[in-house]
Design an enzyme around this catalytic site. Structure first.
Site, PDB file in Angstrom:
ATOM      1  N   ARG A 164      14.253 -92.441  -4.349  1.00 23.83           N
ATOM      2  CA  ARG A 164      13.591 -91.861  -2.760  1.00 23.83           C
ATOM      3  C   ARG A 164      14.442 -90.607  -2.359  1.00 23.83           C
ATOM      4  NH1 ARG A 164      10.825 -94.380  -5.303  1.00 23.83           N
ATOM      5  NH2 ARG A 164       9.719 -96.115  -4.942  1.00 23.83           N
ATOM      6  N   SER A 238       6.717 -98.202   3.243  1.00 24.92           N
ATOM      7  CA  SER A 238       7.951 -98.915   3.315  1.00 24.92           C
ATOM      8  C   SER A 238       8.734 -97.894   4.423  1.00 24.92           C
ATOM      9  CB  SER A 238       8.762 -98.878   2.108  1.00 24.92           C
ATOM     10  OG  SER A 238       7.993 -99.576   1.053  1.00 24.92           O
ATOM     11  N   GLU A 334      13.482 -94.755   4.999  1.00 31.57           N
ATOM     12  CA  GLU A 334      12.673 -93.868   4.025  1.00 31.57           C
ATOM     13  C   GLU A 334      12.044 -92.917   4.641  1.00 31.57           C
ATOM     14  OE1 GLU A 334      10.702 -96.089   0.663  1.00 31.57           O
ATOM     15  OE2 GLU A 334       9.346 -94.475   0.779  1.00 31.57           O
TER      16      GLU A 334
HETATM   17  C1  LIG Z   1       0.309 -96.906   2.811  1.00 35.83           C
HETATM   18  C2  LIG Z   1       1.422 -96.127   2.257  1.00 35.83           C
HETATM   19  C3  LIG Z   1       2.056 -96.439   0.789  1.00 35.83           C
HETATM   20  C4  LIG Z   1       2.771 -95.695   0.635  1.00 35.83           C
HETATM   21  N1  LIG Z   1       3.431 -95.851  -0.747  1.00 35.83           N
HETATM   22  C5  LIG Z   1       4.447 -95.172  -1.297  1.00 35.83           C
HETATM   23  C6  LIG Z   1       5.056 -95.582  -2.614  1.00 35.83           C
HETATM   24  O1  LIG Z   1       4.425 -96.433  -3.276  1.00 35.83           O
HETATM   25  N2  LIG Z   1       5.970 -94.665  -3.151  1.00 35.83           N
HETATM   26  C7  LIG Z   1       6.421 -93.545  -2.477  1.00 35.83           C
HETATM   27  O2  LIG Z   1       7.558 -92.780  -3.055  1.00 35.83           O
HETATM   28  N3  LIG Z   1       6.009 -93.160  -1.299  1.00 35.83           N
HETATM   29  C8  LIG Z   1       4.999 -94.024  -0.726  1.00 35.83           C
HETATM   30  N4  LIG Z   1       4.614 -93.686   0.449  1.00 35.83           N
HETATM   31  C9  LIG Z   1       5.250 -92.476   1.212  1.00 35.83           C
HETATM   32  C10 LIG Z   1       4.281 -91.222   1.457  1.00 35.83           C
HETATM   33  O3  LIG Z   1       3.052 -91.461   0.759  1.00 35.83           O
HETATM   34  C11 LIG Z   1       5.198 -90.206   0.254  1.00 35.83           C
HETATM   35  O4  LIG Z   1       6.389 -89.917   0.674  1.00 35.83           O
HETATM   36  C12 LIG Z   1       4.222 -89.024   0.369  1.00 35.83           C
HETATM   37  O5  LIG Z   1       5.017 -88.170  -0.543  1.00 35.83           O
HETATM   38  C13 LIG Z   1       4.243 -88.272   1.504  1.00 35.83           C
HETATM   39  O6  LIG Z   1       3.428 -87.014   1.351  1.00 35.83           O
HETATM   40  P1  LIG Z   1       2.990 -86.423   2.605  1.00 35.83           P
HETATM   41  O7  LIG Z   1       2.222 -85.098   2.153  1.00 35.83           O
HETATM   42  O8  LIG Z   1       1.872 -87.226   3.497  1.00 35.83           O
HETATM   43  O9  LIG Z   1       4.330 -85.771   3.276  1.00 35.83           O
HETATM   44  P2  LIG Z   1       4.791 -85.622   5.078  1.00 35.83           P
HETATM   45  O10 LIG Z   1       4.725 -87.148   5.568  1.00 35.83           O
HETATM   46  O11 LIG Z   1       3.774 -84.796   5.322  1.00 35.83           O
HETATM   47  O12 LIG Z   1       5.900 -85.229   4.974  1.00 35.83           O
HETATM   48  C14 LIG Z   1       7.134 -85.806   4.207  1.00 35.83           C
HETATM   49  C15 LIG Z   1       8.476 -85.053   4.243  1.00 35.83           C
HETATM   50  O13 LIG Z   1       8.232 -84.143   3.368  1.00 35.83           O
HETATM   51  C16 LIG Z   1       8.476 -82.570   4.063  1.00 35.83           C
HETATM   52  N5  LIG Z   1       7.208 -81.852   3.225  1.00 35.83           N
HETATM   53  C17 LIG Z   1       6.045 -82.129   3.213  1.00 35.83           C
HETATM   54  N6  LIG Z   1       5.392 -81.479   2.337  1.00 35.83           N
HETATM   55  C18 LIG Z   1       6.497 -80.347   2.078  1.00 35.83           C
HETATM   56  C19 LIG Z   1       6.469 -79.034   1.286  1.00 35.83           C
HETATM   57  N7  LIG Z   1       5.296 -78.610   0.617  1.00 35.83           N
HETATM   58  N8  LIG Z   1       7.489 -78.523   1.348  1.00 35.83           N
HETATM   59  C20 LIG Z   1       8.688 -78.871   2.055  1.00 35.83           C
HETATM   60  N9  LIG Z   1       8.701 -79.791   2.700  1.00 35.83           N
HETATM   61  C21 LIG Z   1       7.531 -80.669   2.752  1.00 35.83           C
HETATM   62  C22 LIG Z   1       8.046 -82.950   5.509  1.00 35.83           C
HETATM   63  O14 LIG Z   1       8.534 -81.947   6.496  1.00 35.83           O
HETATM   64  C23 LIG Z   1       8.690 -84.298   5.862  1.00 35.83           C
HETATM   65  O15 LIG Z   1      10.083 -84.277   5.950  1.00 35.83           O
HETATM   66  C24 LIG Z   1       3.423 -94.558   1.235  1.00 35.83           C
HETATM   67  C25 LIG Z   1       2.968 -94.300   2.439  1.00 35.83           C
HETATM   68  C26 LIG Z   1       1.862 -94.910   2.946  1.00 35.83           C
HETATM   69  C27 LIG Z   1       1.305 -94.553   4.146  1.00 35.83           C
END
Ligand SMILES: Cc1cc2nc3c(=O)[nH]c(=O)nc-3n(C[C@H](O)[C@H](O)[C@H](O)COP(=O)(O)OP(=O)(O)OC[C@H]3O[C@@H](n4cnc5c(N)ncnc54)[C@H](O)[C@@H]3O)c2cc1C
Length: 340
Positions: A164, A238, A334
């Site tokens: 992570r 998580s 996380e």
């Molecule tokens: C129900 C649920 C289940 C999940 N299960 C998992 C799992 O099994 N495994 C896992 O690893 N994660 C899991 N996650 C966490 C999440 O889905 C991941 O971390 C996902 O990659 C986040 O994507 P996002 O586009 O929503 O990012 P955001 O929440 O929009 O951003 C996350 C971070 O990344 C940065 N960021 C986003 N996009 C960019 C970009 N293009 N360039 C630079 N920085 C950027 C943001 O500034 C922030 O700091 C889960 C979340 C939920 C709600």
């Protein structure tokens, strides 16, 4: 380029928090970003790159500019007998890309089905689930440095992937916007069902012949049965990482709690499920008004509706303190807390 003022982010964070940002700009291309940088917008106020908002906790309104990444695109850049290299726009929806890969019979990301969010955020914390991490299929990414606007290519080593973790969550945090990610997917996939739950679910479903689709379906079924759906109860998956502790420390805990689960790591370290630690401290299902700890998943903090980010943050800090007091383990979030 269009600036949206006082933009509500309720639909752009999976906690469903009712917060707003001073300004929001949708970034649909590298050229959009060039304009933003050349106009010095990012020097004037705090900024945040936003994907799907599924790994973020806003503790308050955001007093700055949100760069909503909406860069799309799916291109095959190279192909041989065994592999295909696909370059994906960072604003593509991760799960839709997984389904697209499965339709094309390209293997490697089927175990990562149904993870919410965008492609561009996937390398941020090296998303992982059910025995697979992004790093295993990652080829490279393109990112724009947000001070000068230079485009840089990062390979896997340069991303410094860990559990992570990537360099973009560490020393390069908030310094780059990832614009594309290239994955190397297999045309002759090796199925990974080593995670017990996948194997058992396939058996329950009566699947005897493995396929990418069958594995994806099993993963989806497990996730839907275990994790609360953010469309129904606000959450960010998580909340804490699973901590690694020394074997001696683990043995001390085991003397008092013989059922403590642990997974051996190299160098005499053991990974302990954070959910188990939180549950032992009595937090599972605890509710504080509109927020709480999920009743089936102690690792998932939830907003039942109208909750405040500050209260979720306070709950997280209280959980951290009690786990530290009981087990001498400091849990690390996380989820990205904004402001940090
Ligand atoms: C129900 C649920 C289940 C999940 N299960 C998992 C799992 O099994 N495994 C896992 O690893 N994660 C899991 N996650 C966490 C999440 O889905 C991941 O971390 C996902 O990659 C986040 O994507 P996002 O586009 O929503 O990012 P955001 O929440 O929009 O951003 C996350 C971070 O990344 C940065 N960021 C986003 N996009 C960019 C970009 N293009 N360039 C630079 N920085 C950027 C943001 O500034 C922030 O700091 C889960 C979340 C939920 C709600």
């Amino acid at each position: 380029m269009h600036i949206e003022n006082r933009y509500l982010l309720k639909d752009y964070n999976t906690f469903g928090l009712d917060i707003q940002t001073d300004q929001l700009i949708r970034v649909r291309s590298a050229e959009d970003l060039d304009q933003i940088i050349s106009k010095d917008f990012l020097k004037e106020k705090p900024y945040l790159v936003l994907g799907g908002g599924s790994n973020l906790l806003f503790t308050d309104n955001f007093p700055g500019l949100v760069l909503k990444n909406e860069i799309l695109g799916r291109d095959i850049t190279k192909e041989d007998q065994d592999f295909v290299w696909v370059k994906l726009g960072a604003g593509e929806n991760w799960h839709q890309v997984v389904l697209w890969a499965i339709e094309n019979d390209w293997g490697g990301i089927e175990n990562l089905s149904l993870i919410p969010g965008t492609v561009g955020a996937a390398p941020m914390q090296n998303i992982g689930a059910y025995g697979v991490e992004l790093a295993q299929v990652f080829q490279s990414l393109e990112a724009i440095e947000l001070e000068e606007g230079n485009l840089q290519v990062f390979n896997g080593d340069q991303c410094d992937f860990g559990y992570r973790y990537s360099i973009f969550k560490g020393e390069l945090k908030n310094k780059y916007l990832i614009t594309s990610v290239t994955l190397k997917l297999s045309k002759k996939p090796e199925f990974n069902t080593s995670y017990g739950a996948i194997h058992n679910t396939l058996q329950e479903q009566g699947i005897t012949e493995l396929s990418l689709k069958a594995i994806s379906k099993a993963v989806i079924a497990i996730r839907e049965s275990k994790l609360p759906d953010p469309r129904k109860i606000g959450n960010a998956g998580s909340f804490f990482k699973n901590p690694s502790i020394t074997k001696d420390h683990f043995n001390t805990i085991r003397n008092e709690h013989p059922t403590v689960p642990g997974y051996n790591l190299p160098n005499n370290y053991v990974k302990v499920p954070a959910g188990w630690l939180i549950e032992q401290c009595g937090w599972k299902g605890k509710r504080r008004g509109n927020i709480g700890v999920h009743k089936n998943q102690a690792l998932v903090l939830v907003n039942y509706g109208n909750g405040h980010g500050k209260d979720i943050h306070k709950l997280a800090l209280d959980i951290q303190a009690s786990v530290e007091q009981s087990f001498n383990i400091l849990l690390t979030p996380e989820v990205n807390i904004v402001p940090a």
